[in-house]
Design an enzyme around this catalytic site. Structure first.
Site, PDB file in Angstrom:
ATOM      1  N   CYS A  57       0.871  -1.186   0.000  1.00  0.00           N
ATOM      2  CA  CYS A  57       0.000   0.000   0.000  1.00  0.00           C
ATOM      3  C   CYS A  57       0.902   1.228   0.000  1.00  0.00           C
ATOM      4  CB  CYS A  57      -0.925   0.029   1.201  1.00  0.00           C
ATOM      5  SG  CYS A  57      -1.938   1.538   1.215  1.00  0.00           S
TER       6      CYS A  57
ATOM      7  N   CYS B 212      -4.686   5.273  -5.293  1.00  0.00           N
ATOM      8  CA  CYS B 212      -4.062   3.977  -4.989  1.00  0.00           C
ATOM      9  C   CYS B 212      -2.624   4.061  -5.464  1.00  0.00           C
ATOM     10  CB  CYS B 212      -4.817   2.843  -5.683  1.00  0.00           C
ATOM     11  SG  CYS B 212      -4.069   1.223  -5.378  1.00  0.00           S
TER      12      CYS B 212
HETATM   13  N1  LIG Z   1      -4.300   1.995  -1.609  1.00  0.00           N
HETATM   14  C1  LIG Z   1      -3.138   1.167  -1.668  1.00  0.00           C
HETATM   15  C2  LIG Z   1      -3.297  -0.152  -2.265  1.00  0.00           C
HETATM   16  C3  LIG Z   1      -4.119  -1.080  -1.474  1.00  0.00           C
HETATM   17  C4  LIG Z   1      -4.110  -2.385  -2.149  1.00  0.00           C
HETATM   18  C5  LIG Z   1      -5.254  -3.208  -1.915  1.00  0.00           C
HETATM   19  N2  LIG Z   1      -6.517  -2.696  -2.333  1.00  0.00           N
HETATM   20  C6  LIG Z   1      -5.008  -4.631  -2.399  1.00  0.00           C
HETATM   21  O1  LIG Z   1      -4.168  -4.890  -3.261  1.00  0.00           O
HETATM   22  O2  LIG Z   1      -5.665  -5.488  -1.831  1.00  0.00           O
HETATM   23  C7  LIG Z   1      -1.965   1.868  -2.277  1.00  0.00           C
HETATM   24  O3  LIG Z   1      -1.872   3.071  -2.107  1.00  0.00           O
HETATM   25  O4  LIG Z   1      -1.090   1.226  -2.850  1.00  0.00           O
END
Ligand SMILES: N[C@H](CCC[C@H](N)C(=O)O)C(=O)O
EC number: 5.1.1.7
Length: 290
Positions: free
Chosen positions: A78, A226
């Site tokens: 993350c 993300c």
């Molecule tokens: N928000 C996150 C990713 C979360 C990943 C998650 N949703 C998964 O792969 O299960 C980021 O900034 O990289």
């Protein structure tokens, strides 16, 4: 009683990606999926990702970090959450660099080129179909056969797939806002081609230095940003020779700079992290949790 009852937390965000940071380095306790879901409930501290710092397992690391999505599932990476963790640590200790361990390996982090910027070395991307993972063999993961909509007139098709320690599929479009990602996101996230589900991104390559994107996150749904998806998208665009290895990414919540470093294949992500407030978890949240 839950180790989280009355425990301190920090509510932060990484360009709009809602993050809760909990420091359990002084405790033997971990967090269960049930507890993670309880924190995410409306009466709790709703988040996209919960970053739990556990005692370091390796010398030279600050902590072992567990990353939870708000559905209680775990992620190996993350990026936005890491910037939040790093900001909090640096502000408390005066450090300007640190190494953490996550399920996906070691992460080096440091103060970015301006006081409000933090850089995370997200490691090297993986492209093998078993690494993503995909349910069946695809030799070339720059584009895979996958589509939604009518077979002869697909609405979205041929994504690039990348692992950044977590699975990503990137659909190339001309306008990231022209698609109902809330509708297609869950279908694609849970498509049988992705045995561990996937984060689903719509990306528009504006020019060789600039990409706009929007992500439906595995286990968390639509988010304002993300970080790992930004890394995956930048890498996938460079791999297709449609963008440079250093690019600026525009997400709904803000901007990130991504560099896919030639020297060692590592992806460096630089951006801000914001502190909102801190508090203690209401024990009532965990009353029904074993
Ligand atoms: N928000 C996150 C990713 C979360 C990943 C998650 N949703 C998964 O792969 O299960 C980021 O900034 O990289």
């Amino acid at each position: 009683m839950s180790a989280l009852a009355n425990h301190a937390f920090a509510k932060m965000n990484g360009i709009g990606n809602e993050i809760v940071v909990v420091d359990l380095r002084d405790s033997k306790a971990g967090v269960t999926a049930e507890e993670a879901r309880a924190v995410a409930s409306p009466a709790g501290v709703p988040y996209d990702q919960l970053m739990v710092l556990q005692p370091p397992r390796l010398q030279g690391t600050e902590a072992f970090i567990k990353i939870y999505n708000n559905d209680g599932s775990e992620s190996g990476a993350c990026g936005n959450g890491m910037r939040c963790v790093v900001r909090r640590l640096f502000e408390k200790t005066g450090q300007s660099a640190a190494t953490f361990e996550t399920r996906a390996g070691l992460l080096n982090c440091w103060q970015g080129p301006a006081p409000d910027l933090y850089t995370i070395d997200m490691g090297a991307p993986k492209f093998g179909w078993q690494d993503i993972p995909l349910a069946e063999e695809f030799r070339d993961t720059r584009y895979i056969e996958l589509q939604v909509g009518p077979i002869d007139a697909p609405i979205l098709h041929s994504p690039s797939v990348v692992s950044m320690g977590n699975p990503h599929a990137i659909f190339w479009v001309d306008d990231v806002n022209a698609y109902d990602l809330e509708r297609f996101g869950p279908l694609l996230e849970n498509h049988p081609i992705f045995p561990e589900r996937a984060n689903i991104t719509l990306a528009h390559i504006v020019d060789r230095d600039h990409i706009t994107m929007r992500t439906w996150e595995r286990g968390a749904g639509l988010t304002r940003a993300c970080g790992s998806a930004a890394c995956a998208t930048a890498v996938a665009a460079a791999r297709l020779k449609r963008a440079n290895r250093t690019v600026e990414m525009t997400l709904p919540g803000g901007k990130l700079s991504i560099e896919w470093r030639e020297r060692d294949d590592h992806v460096l992500m630089t951006g801000t992290a914001d502190f909102e407030y801190e508090g203690r978890f209401d024990p009532a949240l965990f009353a029904s949790v074993a």
